[in-house]
Write an enzyme that holds these catalytic residues in place. Structure first.
Site, PDB file in Angstrom:
ATOM      1  N   CYS A   1       0.814  -1.218   0.000  1.00 22.24           N
ATOM      2  CA  CYS A   1       0.000   0.000   0.000  1.00 22.24           C
ATOM      3  C   CYS A   1       0.851   1.274   0.000  1.00 22.24           C
ATOM      4  CB  CYS A   1      -0.897  -0.038   1.227  1.00 22.24           C
ATOM      5  SG  CYS A   1      -1.816   1.481   1.540  1.00 22.24           S
TER       6      CYS A   1
ATOM      7  N   GLY B   1       1.044   1.336  -3.345  1.00 20.61           N
ATOM      8  CA  GLY B   1       1.383   0.695  -4.606  1.00 20.61           C
ATOM      9  C   GLY B   1       2.560   1.283  -5.362  1.00 20.61           C
ATOM     10  N   GLY B   2       3.415   2.030  -4.691  1.00 28.84           N
ATOM     11  CA  GLY B   2       4.572   2.625  -5.364  1.00 28.84           C
ATOM     12  C   GLY B   2       5.479   1.589  -5.994  1.00 28.84           C
TER      13      GLY B   2
ATOM     14  N   ASP C   1      -1.382  -9.852   6.714  1.00 26.88           N
ATOM     15  CA  ASP C   1      -0.091  -9.508   7.298  1.00 26.88           C
ATOM     16  C   ASP C   1       1.010 -10.082   6.403  1.00 26.88           C
ATOM     17  OD1 ASP C   1       2.260  -9.328   8.778  1.00 26.88           O
ATOM     18  OD2 ASP C   1       1.301  -9.847  10.671  1.00 26.88           O
TER      19      ASP C   1
ATOM     20  N   ASP D   1       8.926  -3.389   1.100  1.00 28.12           N
ATOM     21  CA  ASP D   1       9.347  -2.108   1.665  1.00 28.12           C
ATOM     22  C   ASP D   1       8.563  -1.844   2.951  1.00 28.12           C
ATOM     23  OD1 ASP D   1      10.754   0.293   1.817  1.00 28.12           O
ATOM     24  OD2 ASP D   1       9.260   1.394   0.667  1.00 28.12           O
TER      25      ASP D   1
ATOM     26  N   LYS E   1      15.247  -1.028   7.044  1.00 30.72           N
ATOM     27  CA  LYS E   1      15.197   0.258   7.729  1.00 30.72           C
ATOM     28  C   LYS E   1      16.264   0.284   8.827  1.00 30.72           C
ATOM     29  CE  LYS E   1      11.438   0.900   5.293  1.00 30.72           C
ATOM     30  NZ  LYS E   1      11.374   1.805   4.129  1.00 30.72           N
TER      31      LYS E   1
END
Length: 361
Positions: free
Chosen positions: A220, A222-223, A259, A276, A305
């Site tokens: 979400c 959707g990049g 999930d 991501d 990250k």
């Protein structure tokens, strides 16, 4: 020779410095670091200047995480005269072998934007001067060394060169991409840059083409899915949030509101797994390794990250966790990790298994 000059993202100088220090120490080449906070560069001074070029040959640039470019720094010129900066630089370059190209650059940063404009204007007369003095081939030749002049300000510049096949071919080591208006988020540039960084054009045609199946964990809005769809892939998007309507209307996207850590694809014919998710990096590294080991995907591109401090240590720990799992399962693999231009507090990793050398231990 002075040492190894590395470009990096401003604010990541310590991470870049820790990495080059570790790589040099492994090769038993010792020195010290010169850098400034938010400067966008690191200089590794070798105590023995005769070791500089050998060090640049032995370090695999593609395996450096935080460096955008790797240059053999020959000299630092200071107090360059405003009416003739070219002559002092030529005095250095005429002692170097014939080069196949030249880049005039400066470290990245908002305050260096005017300097970058100067570098562009300086390039044309400097290139002509190099050719006149037989220091540069008439046509670009990527099989030869590239001369680099890195201006710190209008009076100060490092002069050096990079080695073919062990450098970035990009000016300043930066991938310049234009944001597509139809993409649902700017994160799309991260995956676009990753494909261009980790795969050659030929590899993209062979392994990132239309008709393949992919999974996007934490998709979400959707990049990253956008980059897969525009390459003609069929994508299973896994996220409890909503996907962009424009992607759902393509007919290439199936949305699973689940999930990402619990999702299992019904069909195990997935080529690409991308991820991501904003999650602890070790947890993501384990998940990616398990998908590959279980044969649920053939290749993965994902972000880890990183914390605000000790980012290099965290990155190496996470990658070791990933590779230890793969090796214990008996697989060979190819892996690259880079702090991409469009990344922020994260690194992007590409990994694929090549073959199985033995059964599980």
């Amino acid at each position: 020779m002075l040492g190894i000059l590395l470009y990096c993202r401003p604010g990541f100088e310590n991470d870049c410095a820790n990495e080059i220090q570790a790589k040099a120490s492994e090769l038993e080449v010792f020195g010290y670091i010169k850098t400034l906070k938010n400067s966008g560069f690191v200089l590794y001074h070798c105590y023995d200047s005769t070791q500089v070029e050998a060090l640049s040959e032995q370090i695999n640039f593609a395996q450096l995480i935080f460096a955008r470019q790797m240059i053999v720094a020959v000299a630092l010129l200071e107090d360059l005269p405003a009416d003739d900066r070219i002559t002092p630089i030529l005095d250095i370059t005429r002692n170097l072998p014939m080069a196949g190209d030249v880049y005039v650059e400066c470290p990245e940063g908002d305050e260096t934007k005017p300097l970058l404009t100067f570098c562009r204007k300086f390039t044309v007369p400097f290139r002509q001067a190099l050719k006149k003095h037989n220091n540069l081939t008439n046509k670009e030749n990527l099989k030869k060394r590239r001369i680099h002049v890195c201006f710190m300000d209008y009076e100060t510049a490092y002069v050096g060169y990079s080695l073919p096949k062990n450098r970035s071919e990009l000016h300043m080591g930066i991938t310049r991409l234009r944001f597509p208006n139809e993409a649902p988020s700017r994160s799309t540039l991260k995956l676009d840059e990753a494909f261009q960084t980790f795969l050659t054009k030929e590899e993209q045609e062979a392994r990132a083409h239309s008709g393949l199946r992919a999974v996007d964990l934490g998709a979400c809005p959707g990049g990253w899915t956008y980059q897969l769809v525009r390459r003609g892939m069929f994508v299973s998007c896994v996220d409890n949030g909503a996907m962009a309507d424009s992607l759902m209307e393509t007919g290439q996207v199936t949305h699973f509101m689940e999930d990402g850590f619990k999702f299992e694809p019904e069909r195990k014919n997935i080529h690409w797994l991308v991820c991501d998710m904003i999650e602890k990096p070790k947890r993501v590294a384990k998940l990616m390794a398990q998908w590959l080991i279980d044969g649920w995907c053939k290749e993965a591109i994902f972000n880890l990250k990183l914390p605000m401090k000790q980012r290099y240590q965290e990155a190496t720990d996470d990658l070791k966790l990933l590779t230890d799992m793969i090796e214990e399962a008996g697989f060979n693999y190819e892996l690259q990790a880079k702090h991409l231009y469009h990344d922020r507090e994260e690194i992007t990793v590409h990994v694929r298994l090549t073959d199985k050398v033995y059964g599980p231990l």
